[in-house]
Motif scaffolding. Structure first.
Motif, PDB file in Angstrom:
ATOM      1  N   GLU A 225      40.673  44.577 -97.867  1.00 52.99           N
ATOM      2  CA  GLU A 225      41.541  45.763 -97.858  1.00 52.99           C
ATOM      3  C   GLU A 225      40.729  47.027 -98.102  1.00 52.99           C
ATOM      4  OE1 GLU A 225      45.885  44.562 -99.548  1.00 52.99           O
ATOM      5  OE2 GLU A 225      44.196  44.275-100.911  1.00 52.99           O
ATOM      6  N   GLY A 226      39.781  46.946 -99.026  1.00 53.37           N
ATOM      7  CA  GLY A 226      38.976  48.112 -99.350  1.00 53.37           C
ATOM      8  C   GLY A 226      38.163  48.598 -98.174  1.00 53.37           C
ATOM      9  N   HIS A 227      37.510  47.683 -97.494  1.00 55.34           N
ATOM     10  CA  HIS A 227      36.689  48.090 -96.352  1.00 55.34           C
ATOM     11  C   HIS A 227      37.547  48.589 -95.207  1.00 55.34           C
ATOM     12  CE1 HIS A 227      32.436  47.003 -97.299  1.00 55.34           C
ATOM     13  NE2 HIS A 227      33.054  46.478 -98.343  1.00 55.34           N
ATOM     14  N   SER A 228      38.707  47.983 -94.995  1.00 47.23           N
ATOM     15  CA  SER A 228      39.615  48.458 -93.950  1.00 47.23           C
ATOM     16  C   SER A 228      40.127  49.862 -94.273  1.00 47.23           C
ATOM     17  CB  SER A 228      40.788  47.487 -93.801  1.00 47.23           C
ATOM     18  OG  SER A 228      41.728  47.977 -92.877  1.00 47.23           O
ATOM     19  N   LEU A 229      40.529  50.074 -95.532  1.00 47.83           N
ATOM     20  CA  LEU A 229      41.036  51.391 -95.939  1.00 47.83           C
ATOM     21  C   LEU A 229      39.956  52.459 -95.782  1.00 47.83           C
ATOM     22  CD1 LEU A 229      43.225  52.329 -98.933  1.00 47.83           C
ATOM     23  CD2 LEU A 229      41.010  53.436 -98.717  1.00 47.83           C
ATOM     24  N   VAL A 230      38.744  52.152 -96.201  1.00 42.73           N
ATOM     25  CA  VAL A 230      37.680  53.152 -96.122  1.00 42.73           C
ATOM     26  C   VAL A 230      37.317  53.457 -94.673  1.00 42.73           C
ATOM     27  CG1 VAL A 230      35.233  53.578 -96.626  1.00 42.73           C
ATOM     28  CG2 VAL A 230      36.767  52.741 -98.423  1.00 42.73           C
ATOM     29  N   ARG A 231      37.293  52.439 -93.814  1.00 45.33           N
ATOM     30  CA  ARG A 231      37.017  52.697 -92.391  1.00 45.33           C
ATOM     31  C   ARG A 231      38.049  53.654 -91.815  1.00 45.33           C
ATOM     32  NH1 ARG A 231      35.757  47.171 -92.203  1.00 45.33           N
ATOM     33  NH2 ARG A 231      37.864  46.673 -91.458  1.00 45.33           N
ATOM     34  N   SER A 232      39.326  53.394 -92.085  1.00 50.87           N
ATOM     35  CA  SER A 232      40.393  54.253 -91.581  1.00 50.87           C
ATOM     36  C   SER A 232      40.300  55.654 -92.169  1.00 50.87           C
ATOM     37  CB  SER A 232      41.750  53.620 -91.922  1.00 50.87           C
ATOM     38  OG  SER A 232      42.816  54.496 -91.613  1.00 50.87           O
TER      39      SER A 232
ATOM     40  N   SER B 246      42.897  56.767-111.045  1.00 43.74           N
ATOM     41  CA  SER B 246      43.475  55.428-111.072  1.00 43.74           C
ATOM     42  C   SER B 246      44.286  55.202-112.338  1.00 43.74           C
ATOM     43  CB  SER B 246      42.370  54.374-110.967  1.00 43.74           C
ATOM     44  OG  SER B 246      41.383  54.592-111.953  1.00 43.74           O
ATOM     45  N   ASP B 247      45.177  54.224-112.273  1.00 44.10           N
ATOM     46  CA  ASP B 247      45.986  53.805-113.417  1.00 44.10           C
ATOM     47  C   ASP B 247      45.045  53.312-114.516  1.00 44.10           C
ATOM     48  OD1 ASP B 247      47.561  52.404-115.265  1.00 44.10           O
ATOM     49  OD2 ASP B 247      48.893  51.585-113.736  1.00 44.10           O
ATOM     50  N   GLY B 248      45.091  53.963-115.679  1.00 47.60           N
ATOM     51  CA  GLY B 248      44.169  53.630-116.751  1.00 47.60           C
ATOM     52  C   GLY B 248      44.551  52.422-117.567  1.00 47.60           C
ATOM     53  N   LEU B 249      45.712  51.819-117.291  1.00 46.90           N
ATOM     54  CA  LEU B 249      46.122  50.613-118.007  1.00 46.90           C
ATOM     55  C   LEU B 249      46.230  49.409-117.077  1.00 46.90           C
ATOM     56  CD1 LEU B 249      48.836  52.069-120.438  1.00 46.90           C
ATOM     57  CD2 LEU B 249      46.431  51.537-120.928  1.00 46.90           C
ATOM     58  N   SER B 250      45.704  49.535-115.876  1.00 51.09           N
ATOM     59  CA  SER B 250      45.807  48.457-114.890  1.00 51.09           C
ATOM     60  C   SER B 250      44.832  47.318-115.171  1.00 51.09           C
ATOM     61  CB  SER B 250      45.514  48.997-113.495  1.00 51.09           C
ATOM     62  OG  SER B 250      44.144  49.371-113.399  1.00 51.09           O
ATOM     63  N   MET B 251      43.756  47.616-115.921  1.00 48.81           N
ATOM     64  CA  MET B 251      42.674  46.659-116.168  1.00 48.81           C
ATOM     65  C   MET B 251      42.071  46.149-114.864  1.00 48.81           C
ATOM     66  SD  MET B 251      43.844  44.559-119.588  1.00 48.81           S
ATOM     67  CE  MET B 251      45.425  44.002-118.979  1.00 48.81           C
ATOM     68  N   SER B 252      42.082  47.010-113.828  1.00 56.02           N
ATOM     69  CA  SER B 252      41.589  46.621-112.506  1.00 56.02           C
ATOM     70  C   SER B 252      40.537  47.573-111.963  1.00 56.02           C
ATOM     71  CB  SER B 252      42.762  46.570-111.508  1.00 56.02           C
ATOM     72  OG  SER B 252      43.787  45.719-111.945  1.00 56.02           O
ATOM     73  N   GLU B 253      40.079  48.518-112.779  1.00 57.85           N
ATOM     74  CA  GLU B 253      39.160  49.528-112.246  1.00 57.85           C
ATOM     75  C   GLU B 253      37.835  48.944-111.785  1.00 57.85           C
ATOM     76  OE1 GLU B 253      41.138  51.926-115.734  1.00 57.85           O
ATOM     77  OE2 GLU B 253      40.684  49.828-115.267  1.00 57.85           O
ATOM     78  N   GLU B 254      37.345  47.901-112.475  1.00 59.05           N
ATOM     79  CA  GLU B 254      36.047  47.339-112.094  1.00 59.05           C
ATOM     80  C   GLU B 254      36.055  46.853-110.648  1.00 59.05           C
ATOM     81  OE1 GLU B 254      36.143  47.225-116.497  1.00 59.05           O
ATOM     82  OE2 GLU B 254      37.533  46.487-114.978  1.00 59.05           O
ATOM     83  N   ARG B 255      37.047  46.064-110.296  1.00 58.80           N
ATOM     84  CA  ARG B 255      37.120  45.554-108.926  1.00 58.80           C
ATOM     85  C   ARG B 255      37.335  46.694-107.940  1.00 58.80           C
ATOM     86  NH1 ARG B 255      40.636  41.940-109.574  1.00 58.80           N
ATOM     87  NH2 ARG B 255      42.521  43.096-109.050  1.00 58.80           N
ATOM     88  N   LEU B 256      38.215  47.610-108.280  1.00 57.83           N
ATOM     89  CA  LEU B 256      38.525  48.730-107.388  1.00 57.83           C
ATOM     90  C   LEU B 256      37.280  49.543-107.062  1.00 57.83           C
ATOM     91  CD1 LEU B 256      40.677  50.625-106.028  1.00 57.83           C
ATOM     92  CD2 LEU B 256      40.706  51.868-108.196  1.00 57.83           C
ATOM     93  N   VAL B 257      36.548  49.960-108.085  1.00 54.55           N
ATOM     94  CA  VAL B 257      35.408  50.840-107.853  1.00 54.55           C
ATOM     95  C   VAL B 257      34.256  50.079-107.208  1.00 54.55           C
ATOM     96  CG1 VAL B 257      34.316  50.588-110.127  1.00 54.55           C
ATOM     97  CG2 VAL B 257      34.091  52.730-108.878  1.00 54.55           C
ATOM     98  N   SER B 258      34.133  48.796-107.507  1.00 57.08           N
ATOM     99  CA  SER B 258      33.099  47.989-106.860  1.00 57.08           C
ATOM    100  C   SER B 258      33.344  47.881-105.359  1.00 57.08           C
ATOM    101  CB  SER B 258      33.054  46.593-107.488  1.00 57.08           C
ATOM    102  OG  SER B 258      32.131  45.777-106.815  1.00 57.08           O
ATOM    103  N   VAL B 259      34.584  47.618-104.992  1.00 60.59           N
ATOM    104  CA  VAL B 259      34.933  47.503-103.568  1.00 60.59           C
ATOM    105  C   VAL B 259      34.773  48.842-102.860  1.00 60.59           C
ATOM    106  CG1 VAL B 259      36.822  47.073-101.960  1.00 60.59           C
ATOM    107  CG2 VAL B 259      36.467  45.531-103.892  1.00 60.59           C
ATOM    108  N   LEU B 260      35.328  49.903-103.461  1.00 56.63           N
ATOM    109  CA  LEU B 260      35.246  51.210-102.813  1.00 56.63           C
ATOM    110  C   LEU B 260      33.802  51.699-102.722  1.00 56.63           C
ATOM    111  CD1 LEU B 260      38.288  53.121-104.372  1.00 56.63           C
ATOM    112  CD2 LEU B 260      38.081  52.225-102.041  1.00 56.63           C
TER     113      LEU B 260
END
Length: 396
Positions: free
Chosen positions: A123-130, A152-166
């Motif tokens: 999803e990350g690579h598709s979003l960035v390409r678009s 980003s949502d600061g309580l999602s506990m998902s920032e590591e994956r998000l920023v790594s992918v982006l």
């Protein structure tokens, strides 16, 4: 009586404001209509490529955004809730603060990521390409350099994956950002796109400008010699149950010479833990202590990680050196600095009575931004840093 930055670049109390390429404003008004009027007066009605709103959770973020859209039809708005704001007057809490990137000096293209917790590599690579394709079309025929901005949502506990992918997908485009806050209540943080707020979501924006800019990250902690090991943890919840085979809170308190009952956010801010990776020290800030003696962290944590209690260096001297380096990097004059500053830095400065000194430095260097629950830089989600982008004056 509200306090706001005024349209012509001056302010009510003489605090400097950025030039016309980057316009800044803030309002302490609790009434939505007054806050909207303050922000519109502060940024003016000249064309805007992107308006960022950083809003205390005591204010209705979506309502303020909707009011600004009514006053400035067609304006692109993004933003988030905060744990404090960095305004044209320095540090404040309980405000609505805005930064407007003027057109045509800036071109911005934003996309929503939702749900953030399920964001995948594909999803990350598709979003960035678009996103890159659409942004390239918007920038057709003009020069300039591009950076990526993330809130980003600061309580999602998902920032590591998000920023790594982006970060991987963006490749050569530098990425910086901050995690939304909620004034240390740890109940709900939200991001904004248009006049709709969301949780478990993030906003990524490509911004191209002909102004010189420099992304940066700085911190004032280094590792010590005394090591500790995470011996039991739940990485999905950023939860540490044991350190050195002892209850986590009890062992952490012992290492810093306190009792478990003394552990509070100001203590966590002053005595964070650090992990060393790739020759650099990265802070792992403790969010809170639980009744069972476990510790929640703001950043990724796992069993077997070796950490140390951090040693602090001179925070003010570190900032002075940082701003001096940024001035050189952008041509000698700073137009504005968009800053993401960890809330635990604020707590430490408050405890050490440094808020006034640092606020003056921020005013002098035209910093605008917010206190975060974490910062993003490149492919890393980190804690207790001052991270952002400095813009030069473009030779004006």
């Amino acid at each position: 009586m509200s306090t706001h930055a005024t349209e012509d670049g001056a302010t009510e109390d003489g605090a400097p404001q950025g030039g016309q390429a980057i316009r800044r404003a803030t309002s302490e008004a609790m009434d939505v209509d007054t806050a909207v009027a303050d922000i519109v007066a502060g940024i003016g009605r000249a064309p805007v490529a992107l308006l960022l709103l950083f809003c205390s959770p005591s204010h209705p973020l979506a309502g303020v955004a909707a009011g600004i859209e009514d006053e400035l039809p067609g304006i692109a708005i993004a933003g988030c809730t905060t744990a404090g704001e960095i305004t044209p007057f320095g540090y404040r809490t309980g405000t609505v603060t805005a930064v407007a990137f003027s057109a045509p000096q800036f071109i911005a293209t934003s996309r929503l990521i939702e749900p953030m917790s399920a964001f995948s590599f594909e999803e990350g690579h598709s979003l960035v390409r678009s996103l890159r394709q659409i942004h390239a079309e918007a920038c057709s025929g003009r020069g300039g350099q591009t950076f990526a901005l993330l809130v980003s949502d600061g309580l999602s506990m998902s920032e590591e994956r998000l920023v790594s992918v982006l970060g991987d997908a963006l490749d050569e485009i530098p990425l910086v950002g901050g995690s939304a806050g909620d004034d240390l209540m740890f109940r709900e943080t939200r991001v904004l796109l248009g006049d709709v707020t969301r949780k478990d979501a993030a906003i990524v924006t490509l911004i191209t400008t002909d102004l010189p800019f420099q992304v940066f990250q700085t911190q004032h902690f280094v590792s010590s010699s005394e090591k500790l090991v995470v011996t039991r943890a739940d990485p999905t919840r950023r939860l540490v149950a044991e350190i050195n085979a002892e209850p986590a809170a009890e062992e952490y308190a012992r290492l810093i010479g306190l009792k478990t009952g003394d552990l509070t956010p100001p203590v966590f801010a002053a005595r964070p833990l650090v992990v060393r990776a790739g020759g650099r020290d990265y802070v792992r800030s403790i969010q809170r202590v639980h009744g069972d003696g476990s510790l929640s962290f703001f950043c990724a944590i796992d069993e077997g990680i070796v950490m140390t209690v951090a040693n602090s260096i001179d925070l003010v001297a570190n900032l002075i050196d940082t701003f001096d380096g940024l001035k050189r990097a952008v041509g000698g004059r700073i137009e504005a600095v968009l800053g993401f500053d960890c809330v635990f830095r604020y707590l430490e400065m408050e405890q050490r009575q440094l808020l006034g000194t640092v606020s003056r430095l921020f005013i002098e260097n035209r910093v605008i931004g917010f206190s975060t629950y974490g910062e993003q830089f490149g492919m890393m989600h980190v804690n207790q840093t001052f991270t952002g982008i400095a813009f030069g004056g473009g030779g004006e």
